[in-house]
Design an enzyme around this catalytic site. Structure first.
Site, PDB file in Angstrom:
ATOM      1  CG  ASP A 452     123.276  -3.009  50.642  1.00  0.00           C
ATOM      2  OD1 ASP A 452     124.432  -3.427  50.836  1.00  0.00           O
ATOM      3  OD2 ASP A 452     123.000  -2.100  49.844  1.00  0.00           O
ATOM      4  CB  THR A 454     126.394   1.184  50.009  1.00  0.00           C
ATOM      5  OG1 THR A 454     127.614   0.901  50.681  1.00  0.00           O
ATOM      6  CG2 THR A 454     126.545   2.408  49.142  1.00  0.00           C
ATOM      7  CG  PHE A 598     136.604  -4.929  40.236  1.00  0.00           C
ATOM      8  CD1 PHE A 598     137.639  -4.581  41.079  1.00  0.00           C
ATOM      9  CD2 PHE A 598     135.671  -5.839  40.671  1.00  0.00           C
ATOM     10  CE1 PHE A 598     137.736  -5.141  42.341  1.00  0.00           C
ATOM     11  CE2 PHE A 598     135.755  -6.403  41.919  1.00  0.00           C
ATOM     12  CZ  PHE A 598     136.787  -6.046  42.762  1.00  0.00           C
ATOM     13  CG  ASP A 867     120.389   0.693  47.631  1.00  0.00           C
ATOM     14  OD1 ASP A 867     120.841   1.738  47.151  1.00  0.00           O
ATOM     15  OD2 ASP A 867     121.115  -0.232  48.034  1.00  0.00           O
ATOM     16  CG  ASN A 870     124.640  -5.138  45.076  1.00  0.00           C
ATOM     17  OD1 ASN A 870     123.619  -4.475  45.259  1.00  0.00           O
ATOM     18  ND2 ASN A 870     125.781  -4.826  45.633  1.00  0.00           N
ATOM     19  CG  ASP A 871     121.251  -5.125  48.030  1.00  0.00           C
ATOM     20  OD1 ASP A 871     122.259  -5.676  48.513  1.00  0.00           O
ATOM     21  OD2 ASP A 871     121.128  -3.894  47.928  1.00  0.00           O
TER      22      ASP A 871
END
Length: 941
Positions: A452, A454, A598, A867, A870-871
């Protein structure tokens, strides 16, 4: 574009309108007569879609699904009880179930067969008791360990189930009595005090705050320590404060695993009130900074969301252990061959000496004292017994001691890795943690690293750098500006200062025309209002001064709110129905009439506010690709082009970009939207689709206010680590939700991309265009004569080999048409020939799909590092998963096999610890095999 944690993974659900809110605080401005609830300000945007395999329990409820009716204040026995059980065994099931789990290792079955053979007197070579001891010892030690762990689970369950909670006594007006957690039922009204843990999933009815706000901490749920904000509806808040009871019916969705979504409505006084994720607090959360909160239980026991999500990560087996099983099969074939040879030769010897068996010293056929057969069972049986005896003699060719030694070695390796100073992060004071003992040696066999960006390559500490407002770039900020506001004769100062542009400050303070000033104010009002940030006021040593700490799960939104505060537009208060913003010393109250979160289709979020001047405005922010399609381009073409140019410049500098827009709504437009919004937000089933449709209708003809650029700095040592990994013949892939320009810029800064690389860019909007791009990419690789090995060499060796290094850059929109279709085979062929792969704007499930693309088609070992939640899908899909304990909670850490504090630690982990783990374990296995083979072959000879 906004951060993937801010926008890309946000929940589509939004709560519904409220009736006229509570009495307003003393402000100098007027407010509109209508107000609605806002969604959860702390809905964890980085945690959406983190399940690798969406199931029916995780999908959004649709029309036709069943809903649950809960009678508030009436305990119902129609649903499961609140007693939980996390233990695996009971007294009766422990022995059979534990033995079954242990004997799933086929080597144990082999050792058991040898032990049984040794109990037969005809073939016993060693003592019967001695032959049982090795296997019994291994089984006993493992059973004791499992029993102790399960005993701790039983004890924890017992303590949890016997905890006390205050439950409303039926038929009384606000009288609560203690009740054990295990006896709580759906429909019970529970009162929770500050710092207490919630016993079940409850919908808030009232809190000690007159606005219905409650702060909760979800550290027991997802490991995050920052506070989240939940709300009680004003209808129930006022009703409960008046008579202490609520006679109403709550309709909610059936229990499911989505801990970030909830859809329900409450029938009270003949009116339906919408309930969403901001109105429910889950079991295991703690109430903080709130004196008390009262709620009705909707899910209990094993139906609570935390229990439905309690299944652990998939178990992983090391590549070495898999290879060891294959070697065990080969050795078993060798053993059978040697035993067959020995028994056949013994049979030949018996045939050649069948007349001498009566007088053979060690093989007598007759017992002359009784004149009967002494120790002879016939030719065929003697050969078979000889075969079994040979099995007993040669059994050590497959050593049981090896498995014990491997477990001890892995334990030692885990200790030394945890004690390694090169893996210790001083900034967070976190040590390396080995969470899966059985795959230590896999660290030395990694071929692909999926990372990842970010929070993994970058620090995930966002700093506002620049802004483009109405086509003008303001990016010359050098000095920080500490702006303060006066509230109740106290000085409130934002906790963080941001660098400001002096020209923009001058314009905001009256240096330009009134029209220009209003546009600048609208831009910063959008930053302050269109977010999910909640301000918390902290005490300082000076009793006349307070600090405003903006709490939120998205560091991007925090940076934007702090930036607005530095320019004098300070978010002071957020409640369930309005926000208070200090605009250059003048406090203004804006009613939050509705908010559209969103979703992956719209790629933007919007909020509709009632302004003090009686106007209604729509503020919207999102990715440039989604904002520019809903703007009035014909009227603002110059502004759009200038903003696009500035966005390109910001992205080239590695900044994370976001576009902000605004639209003023007429009264008929607002009334039409409000009716559709109320109907959509009060639906229990299919609410998400209805709200998306309402949002798409209202988000149009938007005026572009400007764009922002936020810097997310690289972590220390990242470029050196990536360069070393590439020199070690390890391919590094970056999977991010950022836009393409930002990802490419970060790729150059971290030395993943170099100037001598040939870039292949795939950015398409249809399956056929993706097919054409992949075909062209394959033709390019063949034309250049690239091999997968050339791209992994260092730049010096590449030039010596006259090879050209390829870099593949592909976006998530293209992956929609490629993954899980026939085109993914073409993508694999292209990616295999590239030394660098950059995937931009990818969703969490796409990350897992990319890892599976390599894992399922090659024998190379894969490692995923991230981290955020979503990973998680990517981490669990890879052979080895590494979690970074960073700014976004511990979801990734809890799902990982290993955890550490910084990406640069990957270098000593793989190239030092992983190398030695693999080499030492391999040498030990080979030593055991060769040692035992030598011993057995001597016996055989």
């Amino acid at each position: 574009m906004a951060s993937e944690r801010t926008l890309l993974d946000a929940s589509p659900d939004a709560p519904s309108p409220l009736p006229p809110p509570q009495p307003e605080p003393p402000l100098r401005t007027e407010r509109l007569a209508f107000s609605v609830d806002i969604p959860d300000p702390f809905l964890p945007s980085s945690h959406r879609d983190h399940q690798p395999d969406p199931s029916a329990s995780q999908r959004e409820p649709q029309e036709g699904d069943e809903s649950r009716a809960v009678f508030v204040g009436e305990s119902s026995g129609a649903f499961v009880g609140n007693s939980i059980r996390t233990a695996k065994y009971s007294v009766l099931t422990f022995l059979p179930r534990n033995l079954f789990e242990q004997f799933r290792r086929l080597s144990y079955v082999y050792f058991l067969a040898i032990t049984v053979l040794n109990q037969l007197p005809q073939v016993a070579v060693f003592g019967r008791g001695a032959s049982v001891l090795p296997l019994a010892f291994v089984l006993f030690v493992t059973a004791v360990k499992d029993a102790y762990e399960d005993f701790r689970r039983h004890r924890s369950d017992r303590q949890e189930n016997n905890r006390l909670a205050a439950v409303l006594v039926p038929g009384t007006a606000g009288e609560f009595s203690p009740k054990k957690w295990k006896h709580i039922s759906v429909g019970d009204v529970v009162r929770v005090a500050s710092s207490e843990t919630l016993p079940a999933d409850i919908v808030l009815l009232a809190t000690s705050d007159s606005t219905g706000v409650a702060h909760v901490q979800t550290v027991n749920l997802d490991g995050e320590t920052n506070l989240k904000t939940r709300y009680a509806k004003q209808e129930t808040q006022l009703r409960f404060s008046q008579d202490g009871s609520i006679g109403s019916v709550l309709h909610c969705e059936q229990p499911n695993r989505n801990i970030y979504g909830f859809q329900a409505n409450l029938e009270i006084d003949g009116k339906r009130v919408s309930l969403g994720p901001s109105n429910i607090v889950l079991r295991g959360c703690e109430l903080k900074n709130t004196t008390w909160a009262i709620g009705v239980v909707v899910y209990t026991g094993k139906e609570t969301k935390v229990m439905l999500n309690s299944s652990g990560a998939p178990s992983k087996r090391s590549r070495l252990e898999t290879q060891l099983n294959r070697e065990t099969v080969i050795l078993s074939i060798m053993l059978i061959g040697m035993c067959t040879t020995a028994s056949v030769l013994a049979g030949i010897w018996l045939l050649n000496h069948r007349g001498d068996l009566e007088f053979t010293q060690f093989f007598r056929q007759k017992d002359y004292t009784t004149h009967k057969n002494y120790n002879y069972y016939g030719m065929g049986m003697q050969i078979f017994i000889t075969f079994l005896m040979a099995v007993i003699v040669y059994q050590v060719i497959i050593p049981i001691s090896l498995y014990i030694s491997m477990e001890l070695v892995r334990l030692g390796q885990a200790y030394f890795m945890g004690a390694d100073k090169d893996l210790y992060d001083e900034s967070s004071r976190s040590k390396f943690q080995c969470r899966a003992l059985n795959i230590n040696e896999d660290l030395g066999q990694i071929k692909y690293v999926f990372s990842d960006k970010t929070g993994t390559l970058t620090e995930n500490k966002m700093e506002f750098q620049c802004a483009s407002i109405r086509g003008v770039d303001y990016s010359s900020g050098k000095d920080t500006n500490g702006y303060s506001v006066v509230v109740d004769d106290l000085l409130w100062t934002p906790k963080m200062e941001v660098r400001t542009d002096p020209q923009l400050l001058k314009l905001l303070r009256g240096g330009g025309t009134d029209e220009e000033r209003m546009l600048f104010l609208e831009f910063f009002l959008a930053l302050a209002a269109c977010n999910t940030i909640v301000p918390l006021v902290l005490d300082t040593r000076d009793p006349k001064q307070k600090l405003i700490d903006y709490q939120g799960e998205s560091p991007d939104e925090q940076a934007l709110v702090y930036a607005a505060a530095s320019y004098g537009i300070v978010l002071v208060e957020r409640t369930s129905g309005y926000v208070v913003i200090d605009v250059l010393g003048e406090k203004r109250r804006f009613d939050i009439l509705g908010i559209h979160e969103f979703d992956s289709d719209r790629k933007r979020m919007s909020v509709i506010v009632g302004c003090p001047d009686k106007t209604v405005k729509l503020y919207v922010k999102g990715a440039d690709s989604s904002l520019f399609v809903i703007t009035k381009k014909s009227l603002e073409l110059d502004i759009v082009r200038a903003t696009e140019a500035h966005l390109h410049t910001y992205s080239s500098l590695g900044l994370r970009t976001l576009v902000v827009g605004m639209r003023e709504l007429s009264q008929p437009e607002f009334e039409e939207w409000q009716l559709a919004y109320e109907n959509a937000s009060t639906a229990v089933l299919g609410r998400g689709n209805l709200l998306r449709s309402v949002a798409a209708n209202i988000e149009s003809n938007v005026h572009i206010l400007g764009a922002t650029g936020i810097e997310d700095k690289l972590q220390d040592g990242v470029p050196e680590a990536i360069e070393s990994l590439r020199q070690a013949d390890i391919k590094v892939w970056i999977l991010t939700g950022d836009k393409q320009e930002t990802a490419i810029s970060i790729g150059y800064s971290c030395k993943l991309l170099t100037n001598d690389m040939t870039q292949i860019v795939i950015n398409n909007n249809s399956k056929e265009s993706c097919r054409k791009s992949l075909e062209e990419a394959l033709a390019t690789t063949k034309k250049l004569g690239i091999t997968s090995s050339i791209g992994m060499l260092s730049p010096e060796l590449v030039s010596e080999s006259a090879g050209i290094t390829l870099a593949l850059i592909i976006d998530g929109n293209s992956l929609v048409y490629i993954l899980e279709t026939e085109l993914q085979e073409e993508l694999f062929k292209v990616a295999r020939e590239c030394s660098v792969v950059l995937c931009c704007r990818v969703a969490p499930l796409q990350k897992a799909g990319i890892v599976a693309l390599i894992k399922n088609r090659t024998d190379d070992m894969t490692l995923a590092i991230g981290d955020g939640a979503n990973d998680v899908s990517m981490i669990q899909m890879a052979d080895v998963g590494v979690g970074i304990s960073g700014q976004e909670g511990r979801q990734a850490v809890m799902a990982s096999d290993f955890s550490m504090g910084q990406f640069r630690f990957l270098l000593p982990l793989l190239l030092v610890n992983g190398h030695w783990n693999y080499q030492r374990m391999s040498y030990m296995i080979l030593y055991n095999f060769y040692k035992n083979a030598t011993f057995v072959l001597v016996l055989f000879w």
